[in-house]
Write a protein that holds these residues in place. Structure first.
Motif, PDB file in Angstrom:
ATOM      1  N   GLU A  39       0.805  -1.223   0.000  1.00 55.74           N
ATOM      2  CA  GLU A  39       0.000   0.000   0.000  1.00 55.74           C
ATOM      3  C   GLU A  39       0.839   1.274   0.000  1.00 55.74           C
ATOM      4  O   GLU A  39       0.580   2.181  -0.773  1.00 55.74           O
ATOM      5  CB  GLU A  39      -0.942   0.005   1.214  1.00 55.74           C
ATOM      6  N   SER A  50      -1.584  -4.512   3.166  1.00 60.59           N
ATOM      7  CA  SER A  50      -2.889  -4.980   3.613  1.00 60.59           C
ATOM      8  C   SER A  50      -3.107  -6.397   3.099  1.00 60.59           C
ATOM      9  O   SER A  50      -2.585  -6.775   2.043  1.00 60.59           O
ATOM     10  CB  SER A  50      -4.009  -4.052   3.129  1.00 60.59           C
ATOM     11  N   PRO A  58      -7.139 -12.049  13.146  1.00 58.91           N
ATOM     12  CA  PRO A  58      -7.365 -10.602  13.202  1.00 58.91           C
ATOM     13  C   PRO A  58      -6.534  -9.894  14.262  1.00 58.91           C
ATOM     14  O   PRO A  58      -6.364  -8.675  14.189  1.00 58.91           O
ATOM     15  CB  PRO A  58      -8.869 -10.476  13.484  1.00 58.91           C
ATOM     16  N   GLU A  62      -4.031  -4.637  11.866  1.00 59.45           N
ATOM     17  CA  GLU A  62      -4.932  -3.555  12.260  1.00 59.45           C
ATOM     18  C   GLU A  62      -6.204  -3.708  11.431  1.00 59.45           C
ATOM     19  O   GLU A  62      -6.125  -3.742  10.195  1.00 59.45           O
ATOM     20  CB  GLU A  62      -4.301  -2.195  11.985  1.00 59.45           C
ATOM     21  N   ALA A  63      -7.354  -3.806  12.068  1.00 54.16           N
ATOM     22  CA  ALA A  63      -8.610  -3.939  11.325  1.00 54.16           C
ATOM     23  C   ALA A  63      -8.737  -2.797  10.323  1.00 54.16           C
ATOM     24  O   ALA A  63      -9.034  -3.016   9.150  1.00 54.16           O
ATOM     25  CB  ALA A  63      -9.797  -3.967  12.278  1.00 54.16           C
ATOM     26  N   THR A  64      -8.503  -1.585  10.772  1.00 54.04           N
ATOM     27  CA  THR A  64      -8.407  -0.419   9.893  1.00 54.04           C
ATOM     28  C   THR A  64      -7.272   0.449  10.409  1.00 54.04           C
ATOM     29  O   THR A  64      -7.025   0.521  11.612  1.00 54.04           O
ATOM     30  CB  THR A  64      -9.704   0.426   9.847  1.00 54.04           C
ATOM     31  N   TRP A  65      -6.587   1.072   9.501  1.00 51.88           N
ATOM     32  CA  TRP A  65      -5.508   1.981   9.868  1.00 51.88           C
ATOM     33  C   TRP A  65      -5.537   3.150   8.897  1.00 51.88           C
ATOM     34  O   TRP A  65      -5.599   2.961   7.678  1.00 51.88           O
ATOM     35  CB  TRP A  65      -4.149   1.284   9.809  1.00 51.88           C
ATOM     36  N   THR A  66      -5.499   4.352   9.433  1.00 48.28           N
ATOM     37  CA  THR A  66      -5.496   5.554   8.603  1.00 48.28           C
ATOM     38  C   THR A  66      -4.117   6.194   8.641  1.00 48.28           C
ATOM     39  O   THR A  66      -3.596   6.492   9.722  1.00 48.28           O
ATOM     40  CB  THR A  66      -6.565   6.559   9.084  1.00 48.28           C
ATOM     41  N   THR A  73      -7.407   5.383   4.398  1.00 46.46           N
ATOM     42  CA  THR A  73      -7.631   4.271   5.322  1.00 46.46           C
ATOM     43  C   THR A  73      -7.408   2.940   4.619  1.00 46.46           C
ATOM     44  O   THR A  73      -7.818   2.757   3.472  1.00 46.46           O
ATOM     45  CB  THR A  73      -9.055   4.335   5.899  1.00 46.46           C
ATOM     46  N   TYR A  74      -6.764   2.025   5.333  1.00 48.14           N
ATOM     47  CA  TYR A  74      -6.472   0.677   4.840  1.00 48.14           C
ATOM     48  C   TYR A  74      -7.094  -0.335   5.784  1.00 48.14           C
ATOM     49  O   TYR A  74      -7.159  -0.117   6.996  1.00 48.14           O
ATOM     50  CB  TYR A  74      -4.954   0.453   4.750  1.00 48.14           C
ATOM     51  N   TRP A  75      -7.528  -1.480   5.233  1.00 45.87           N
ATOM     52  CA  TRP A  75      -8.135  -2.541   6.031  1.00 45.87           C
ATOM     53  C   TRP A  75      -7.166  -3.703   6.122  1.00 45.87           C
ATOM     54  O   TRP A  75      -6.416  -3.974   5.181  1.00 45.87           O
ATOM     55  CB  TRP A  75      -9.445  -2.990   5.384  1.00 45.87           C
ATOM     56  N   LYS A  76      -7.188  -4.387   7.267  1.00 44.10           N
ATOM     57  CA  LYS A  76      -6.287  -5.509   7.549  1.00 44.10           C
ATOM     58  C   LYS A  76      -4.849  -5.084   7.260  1.00 44.10           C
ATOM     59  O   LYS A  76      -4.111  -5.738   6.529  1.00 44.10           O
ATOM     60  CB  LYS A  76      -6.656  -6.745   6.747  1.00 44.10           C
TER      61      LYS A  76
END
Length: 129
Positions: A39, A50, A58, A62-66, A73-76
């Motif tokens: 990313e 990600s 999990p 990070e479930a979400t990280w900005t 914002t990125y997921w996983k």
């Protein structure tokens, strides 16, 4: 009171069932092939990735990280703890398959100490094709 206690028990059971993993997955998924995306290529190997395919514990990402630099914002999301072993031919935006592997005792390269924000969770990964 009984309804809220019952709801709490049902919620706890659901969470427990939802996070139950095989022993391999609970150790981080060693040997499990996951698909990731590169990313952010921050300076000094401050990389953000990600998980886009595959089952990962999990608790390892990070479930979400900005990213505070870009507000994206990125997921996983996760960073890597072994940037010296990350292939230089994979560039930002590329997808690749990887496995979580045990940490090496020593890094085999020098990494500068400049800071660029990354997710707090770090994984030791090996790219597999």
């Amino acid at each position: 009171m009984k309804k809220s206690l019952f709801a709490l028990i049902v919620l706890a059971a659901a969470l427990s069932a939802g996070t139950a993993c095989s022993s391999k997955a609970s150790k981080g998924g060693g040997g499990t092939k996951l698909k990731g995306r590169f990313e952010v290529a921050g300076m000094c190997s401050n990389y953000t990735f990600s998980v886009i395919e595959g089952r990962i514990n999990p608790m390892l990402v990070e479930a979400t990280w900005t990213n505070p630099q870009t507000n994206k914002t990125y997921w996983k999301a996760f960073g890597i703890s072994n940037p010296c072993n990350f292939p230089s031919n994979i560039k930002e935006g590329d997808t690749f398959y990887f496995e979580i592997v045990p940490a090496d005792k020593e890094q085999k390269c020098a990494v500068c100490m400049a800071y660029y924000p990354t997710p707090g969770k770090k994984l030791n990964i090996k790219v597999v094709q």
